[in-house]
Design an enzyme around this catalytic site. Sequence first.
Site, mmCIF file in Angstrom:
data_model
loop_
_atom_site.group_PDB
_atom_site.id
_atom_site.type_symbol
_atom_site.label_atom_id
_atom_site.label_comp_id
_atom_site.label_asym_id
_atom_site.label_seq_id
_atom_site.Cartn_x
_atom_site.Cartn_y
_atom_site.Cartn_z
ATOM 1 N N CYS A 78 0.852 -1.188 0.000
ATOM 2 C CA CYS A 78 0.000 0.000 0.000
ATOM 3 C C CYS A 78 0.889 1.239 0.000
ATOM 4 C CB CYS A 78 -0.841 -0.041 1.265
ATOM 5 S SG CYS A 78 -1.855 1.415 1.525
ATOM 6 N N CYS A 428 -1.332 22.718 2.280
ATOM 7 C CA CYS A 428 -1.021 21.292 2.444
ATOM 8 C C CYS A 428 0.113 20.898 1.508
ATOM 9 C CB CYS A 428 -2.269 20.452 2.181
ATOM 10 S SG CYS A 428 -3.063 20.817 0.619
HETATM 11 C C1 LIG Z 1 -7.588 22.411 1.210
HETATM 12 S S1 LIG Z 1 -9.316 22.608 0.979
HETATM 13 C C2 LIG Z 1 -9.653 23.773 2.253
HETATM 14 C C3 LIG Z 1 -11.074 23.851 2.714
HETATM 15 C C4 LIG Z 1 -11.339 24.575 4.020
HETATM 16 N N1 LIG Z 1 -10.569 25.773 4.183
HETATM 17 C C5 LIG Z 1 -11.182 23.648 5.197
HETATM 18 O O1 LIG Z 1 -10.255 23.818 5.996
HETATM 19 O O2 LIG Z 1 -12.004 22.711 5.338
HETATM 20 C C6 LIG Z 1 -9.364 23.518 -0.495
HETATM 21 C C7 LIG Z 1 -10.753 23.881 -0.983
HETATM 22 O O3 LIG Z 1 -10.584 24.694 -2.138
HETATM 23 C C8 LIG Z 1 -11.608 24.392 -3.071
HETATM 24 N N2 LIG Z 1 -11.081 24.840 -4.383
HETATM 25 C C9 LIG Z 1 -10.137 24.246 -5.132
HETATM 26 N N3 LIG Z 1 -9.849 24.980 -6.227
HETATM 27 C C10 LIG Z 1 -10.631 26.093 -6.145
HETATM 28 C C11 LIG Z 1 -10.785 27.218 -6.981
HETATM 29 N N4 LIG Z 1 -10.077 27.370 -8.105
HETATM 30 N N5 LIG Z 1 -11.657 28.183 -6.609
HETATM 31 C C12 LIG Z 1 -12.371 28.029 -5.457
HETATM 32 N N6 LIG Z 1 -12.267 26.959 -4.616
HETATM 33 C C13 LIG Z 1 -11.410 25.998 -4.966
HETATM 34 C C14 LIG Z 1 -11.841 22.914 -2.903
HETATM 35 O O4 LIG Z 1 -13.115 22.541 -3.366
HETATM 36 C C15 LIG Z 1 -11.659 22.736 -1.377
HETATM 37 O O5 LIG Z 1 -12.895 22.871 -0.733
#
Ligand SMILES: C[S@@+](CC[C@H](N)C(=O)[O-])C[C@H]1O[C@@H](n2cnc3c(N)ncnc32)[C@H](O)[C@@H]1O
Length: 470
Positions: A78, A428
């Site tokens: 894995c 991340c």
């Molecule tokens: C790392 S997650 C963070 C979510 C939130 N801040 C949390 O801690 O739960 C990144 C988020 O960005 C959104 N996302 C990715 N690309 C994006 C874009 N171009 N415009 C807006 N949102 C986006 C994803 O759907 C996801 O919900």
Amino acid sequence: MKKGDILRDIVVETMAAEGKCLSRVDGRVLFLHGGAPGDVVDAEIVKIKSSFLEGKVTAIKQLSPQRTTPFCRHFGTCGGCSWQHINYETQLYYKQKQVTDNLERIGGLSFPEIQSIYPSAKTKYYRNRLDFTFSAERWLTREELHLDKKLIEPALGYHIPRKYDKVFDVVECHLQADPSNPIRLAVKDEAIKHNIPFFDLRKQIGFLRTLTVRSTNTGEVMIILQVTYEKIEWIEAILKRLANDFPSITSFNYIINGKRNDTFHDLDIICWKGNPYITETMPRPDGKGDLQFRVGPKSFYQTNSDQAYHLYKIAWEMAALNGDEVVYDLYTGTGTIANFVARDCKKVVGLEYVAAAIEDAKINSEINSINNTTFFAGDIKDLLDQSFLTTNGTPDLIITDPPRAGMHEDVCKMLLAAESKKIVYVSCNPATQARDLKILSEKYDITAIQPVDMFPHTMHVENVVALRLR
Ligand SMILES: C[S@@+](CC[C@H](N)C(=O)[O-])C[C@H]1O[C@@H](n2cnc3c(N)ncnc32)[C@H](O)[C@@H]1O
């Protein structure tokens, strides 16, 4: 030196990018698959480039003191917890180093001392979500392949690293607390009992595609079963078994997916029984009670719930809000950070591209009696322009938490144009974060850096950076 040569008695120096080990041979960098820092190994050369070599460990001559015994029977097959053979202290050391290296090498930035990485209290059973794939033919070990009788058995498990069509059968996984394991085993058992065809990833035929298990600290569990076509007696056979055996499942969902790939952001989700969401709780940053977060099947929620609290708390501390600020929460998901900080500022504007997550974000404000948040669905690079800032208020603080790819260059430029006094950048992926910070360094200084470990036994590291407008 040529491909296939064996290099003898190589001392493994350190961990490099993408979880590979690094050593040096005659002054050339050697990236190694396998091994651990401090090992002495033999390695077969698999790639020769002008600036580096790549090798595969063939024998370990001396074990590193930084090693420990892997706890999982699937270790080595894995790709999930590939650092299990390295003790946790050493894992943390290399995660911290990854942050430093990226900020120095990619960002070329000057920055204050990086705080010591915030470790994860749980190093097993820390995930609240696992996605399993069905396969008509499970991946076989080398020994099994050479048996006289050809084994054809179905699998419900994970993809072999870098092999989209090979899935190994998971017997036990240590990433998510029970009932995750018994649920997966019951689904497989019921499917075999009813002769329900598992998907064949190569031929693109079969019925059962994926199973997602999501759980919360409150003990709620969500199931998402993905199948290729509508055959309700098969779907119900599985879901009824789960409903019967697992009272903690509070949300039963299925998806009909006839596409070539398993993504379901663009598909309807059918809630067969229970709620179309699960509810997670998290302490408020000021310690006065809890926040509740409703999470739907399509919405992102940080996968290590306990660590998510510490991550947000660090962001909140860096924000040092005084109650008067307009805060933007970019990539807000289900509005978790937005709602976490809302009590301490004038208003929060959350932006996110999954419309269903924005609906959850609004509900999350409502169920927490928070009424100073507004949320918008769309791609941030299209939404965030000067007229948006004029309409919704110029931000005093921007919190940004993009996916692994980081922020689009246009978004970085918009942040420069917006000139908020502070930015808190939660990431991340320290490599893309360093790239974005380099752009932001045109107007911003880094004032604090705090790495956080959300994913023990993996090379992944989260990093929070505070920036101040010059
Ligand atoms: C790392 S997650 C963070 C979510 C939130 N801040 C949390 O801690 O739960 C990144 C988020 O960005 C959104 N996302 C990715 N690309 C994006 C874009 N171009 N415009 C807006 N949102 C986006 C994803 O759907 C996801 O919900």
